[in-house]
Design a protein around this motif. Structure first.
Motif, PDB file in Angstrom:
ATOM      1  N   ASP A  56      29.337  -5.984  -0.903  1.00  0.00           N
ATOM      2  CA  ASP A  56      30.807  -6.205  -1.585  1.00  0.00           C
ATOM      3  C   ASP A  56      31.011  -4.758  -2.569  1.00  0.00           C
ATOM      4  O   ASP A  56      31.988  -4.221  -2.510  1.00  0.00           O
ATOM      5  CB  ASP A  56      30.920  -7.305  -2.479  1.00  0.00           C
ATOM      6  CG  ASP A  56      29.911  -7.746  -3.445  1.00  0.00           C
ATOM      7  OD1 ASP A  56      29.011  -6.778  -3.593  1.00  0.00           O
ATOM      8  OD2 ASP A  56      29.941  -8.805  -4.167  1.00  0.00           O
ATOM      9  N   ASP A 108      27.112  -0.387  -7.212  1.00  0.00           N
ATOM     10  CA  ASP A 108      27.461  -0.227  -8.663  1.00  0.00           C
ATOM     11  C   ASP A 108      26.493   0.588  -9.054  1.00  0.00           C
ATOM     12  O   ASP A 108      26.526   1.914  -8.779  1.00  0.00           O
ATOM     13  CB  ASP A 108      27.398  -1.907  -9.359  1.00  0.00           C
ATOM     14  CG  ASP A 108      27.656  -1.647 -10.969  1.00  0.00           C
ATOM     15  OD1 ASP A 108      28.115  -0.437 -11.338  1.00  0.00           O
ATOM     16  OD2 ASP A 108      27.179  -2.364 -11.433  1.00  0.00           O
ATOM     17  N   THR A 109      25.184   0.274  -9.704  1.00  0.00           N
ATOM     18  CA  THR A 109      24.260   1.347 -10.099  1.00  0.00           C
ATOM     19  C   THR A 109      23.432   1.828  -8.712  1.00  0.00           C
ATOM     20  O   THR A 109      22.977   3.010  -8.780  1.00  0.00           O
ATOM     21  CB  THR A 109      23.072   0.630 -10.751  1.00  0.00           C
ATOM     22  OG1 THR A 109      22.684  -0.306 -10.070  1.00  0.00           O
ATOM     23  CG2 THR A 109      23.797   0.139 -12.123  1.00  0.00           C
ATOM     24  N   GLY A 110      23.692   1.121  -7.428  1.00  0.00           N
ATOM     25  CA  GLY A 110      23.119   1.495  -6.207  1.00  0.00           C
ATOM     26  C   GLY A 110      21.724   0.752  -6.181  1.00  0.00           C
ATOM     27  O   GLY A 110      21.020   0.736  -5.252  1.00  0.00           O
ATOM     28  N   THR A 141      20.881  -2.343  -5.893  1.00  0.00           N
ATOM     29  CA  THR A 141      20.589  -3.285  -4.842  1.00  0.00           C
ATOM     30  C   THR A 141      20.478  -2.659  -3.635  1.00  0.00           C
ATOM     31  O   THR A 141      19.609  -3.212  -2.767  1.00  0.00           O
ATOM     32  CB  THR A 141      21.837  -4.202  -4.871  1.00  0.00           C
ATOM     33  OG1 THR A 141      22.074  -4.887  -6.283  1.00  0.00           O
ATOM     34  CG2 THR A 141      21.879  -5.352  -4.086  1.00  0.00           C
ATOM     35  N   LYS A 178      31.598   1.943  -7.409  1.00  0.00           N
ATOM     36  CA  LYS A 178      31.846   2.607  -8.684  1.00  0.00           C
ATOM     37  C   LYS A 178      31.179   3.908  -9.011  1.00  0.00           C
ATOM     38  O   LYS A 178      29.801   3.831  -9.524  1.00  0.00           O
ATOM     39  CB  LYS A 178      31.309   1.318  -9.845  1.00  0.00           C
ATOM     40  CG  LYS A 178      32.165   0.203  -9.954  1.00  0.00           C
ATOM     41  CD  LYS A 178      31.616  -0.552 -11.130  1.00  0.00           C
ATOM     42  CE  LYS A 178      32.188  -1.829 -11.245  1.00  0.00           C
ATOM     43  NZ  LYS A 178      31.439  -3.042 -12.145  1.00  0.00           N
ATOM     44  N   PHE A 217      34.620  -4.170 -14.657  1.00  0.00           N
ATOM     45  CA  PHE A 217      34.461  -5.348 -13.965  1.00  0.00           C
ATOM     46  C   PHE A 217      35.434  -5.998 -13.100  1.00  0.00           C
ATOM     47  O   PHE A 217      36.522  -6.527 -13.526  1.00  0.00           O
ATOM     48  CB  PHE A 217      33.860  -6.370 -14.836  1.00  0.00           C
ATOM     49  CG  PHE A 217      33.153  -7.745 -14.267  1.00  0.00           C
ATOM     50  CD1 PHE A 217      31.617  -7.494 -13.789  1.00  0.00           C
ATOM     51  CD2 PHE A 217      33.844  -8.738 -14.053  1.00  0.00           C
ATOM     52  CE1 PHE A 217      31.134  -8.483 -13.138  1.00  0.00           C
ATOM     53  CE2 PHE A 217      33.300  -9.984 -13.428  1.00  0.00           C
ATOM     54  CZ  PHE A 217      31.953  -9.644 -12.933  1.00  0.00           C
ATOM     55  N   VAL A 218      35.318  -6.163 -11.729  1.00  0.00           N
ATOM     56  CA  VAL A 218      36.368  -6.743 -10.868  1.00  0.00           C
ATOM     57  C   VAL A 218      35.739  -8.014 -10.124  1.00  0.00           C
ATOM     58  O   VAL A 218      34.799  -8.361 -10.206  1.00  0.00           O
ATOM     59  CB  VAL A 218      36.531  -5.631  -9.888  1.00  0.00           C
ATOM     60  CG1 VAL A 218      37.163  -4.488 -10.585  1.00  0.00           C
ATOM     61  CG2 VAL A 218      35.253  -5.091  -9.035  1.00  0.00           C
ATOM     62  N   ASP A 231      32.605 -12.276  -7.450  1.00  0.00           N
ATOM     63  CA  ASP A 231      32.688 -13.646  -8.589  1.00  0.00           C
ATOM     64  C   ASP A 231      32.449 -13.195 -10.114  1.00  0.00           C
ATOM     65  O   ASP A 231      32.037 -12.185 -10.305  1.00  0.00           O
ATOM     66  CB  ASP A 231      31.587 -14.673  -8.253  1.00  0.00           C
ATOM     67  CG  ASP A 231      30.178 -14.080  -8.512  1.00  0.00           C
ATOM     68  OD1 ASP A 231      29.736 -13.097  -8.198  1.00  0.00           O
ATOM     69  OD2 ASP A 231      29.887 -14.917  -9.448  1.00  0.00           O
TER      70      ASP A 231
END
Ligand code: 5GP
Ligand code: MG
Length: 181
Positions: free
Chosen positions: A94, A97-99, A101, A125, A146-147, A153
């Motif tokens: 999805d 973010d920081t990358g 994951t 992001k 934060f989306v 979720d």
């Protein structure tokens, strides 16, 4: 809720991503590897926007942090992943973010000896990224907000919104209260 990206904008970009992957992986043994749980809505729309034979697989990644909006320690579960040896894999998540994951997912997928690995995400992001890796394909670059929605979720709510929104304090509070969490 404040809408950051509309349903129509998402559909247009996801269709574009589907066309791009269809061209790039034509004649190749493609597996689209969706990351649970946030990618499920994107996965369902993206595969229907492709025009080539492909396989769909799932991998689980979660990070449990101190708060519900900041990531913590990463756990990857490869229990659902089928044989990927010599296949071309697109890891679909999805949000980048920081990358961290995506880096963890790359490592996990490499152990299956695939022919190639690329990443695709709905959202990136850019200001938050701390790793050397960048997503190979993305639909939208977004600011550090934060989306939720379209699979994303807050406290396991809001995944069913058809748009990407920015919840306010009250909406986040209600999501926690409503589930007794
Ligand atoms: P990363 O490891 O790239 O920092 O974070 C990736 C994961 O953090 C995403 O798969 C997602 O689960 C979560 N995440 C990061 N930013 C957001 C956000 O703005 N909203 C939601 N709902 N989850 C996010
Ligand atoms: Mg996720």
């Amino acid at each position: 809720m404040k809408v950051l990206i509309t349903e129509a904008e998402i559909q247009e970009r996801v269709c574009g991503l589907g066309a791009c992957l269809s061209e790039k992986y034509a004649g190749r043994p493609l597996t689209v590897l969706g990351v649970l749980t946030g990618s499920i809505v994107l996965l369902a729309d993206l595969i229907r926007a492709t025009s080539i034979p492909l396989r769909v697989a799932l991998i689980e990644a979660s990070s449990y942090g101190e708060t519900r909006t900041e990531p913590g320690e990463l756990t990857i579960n490869i229990g659902l992943v089928p044989d990927l040896k010599d296949r071309d894999v697109v890891i679909l998540d999805d949000i980048f973010d920081t990358g961290n994951t995506m880096v963890g997912l790359y490592d996990a997928v490499q152990s299956f000896e695939p022919a190639s690995v690329q990443s695709a995400v709905l959202l990136w992001k850019t200001d938050r990224t701390v790793v050397d890796l960048q997503p190979d394909h993305f639909c939208f670059q977004i600011p550090d907000e934060f989306v939720v929605g379209y699979g994303l979720d807050y406290n396991d709510e809001f995944r069913n919104l058809p748009f990407i929104g920015i919840p306010n304090e009250e909406e986040m509070h209600e999501a926690v209260k409503g589930q007794g969490g």
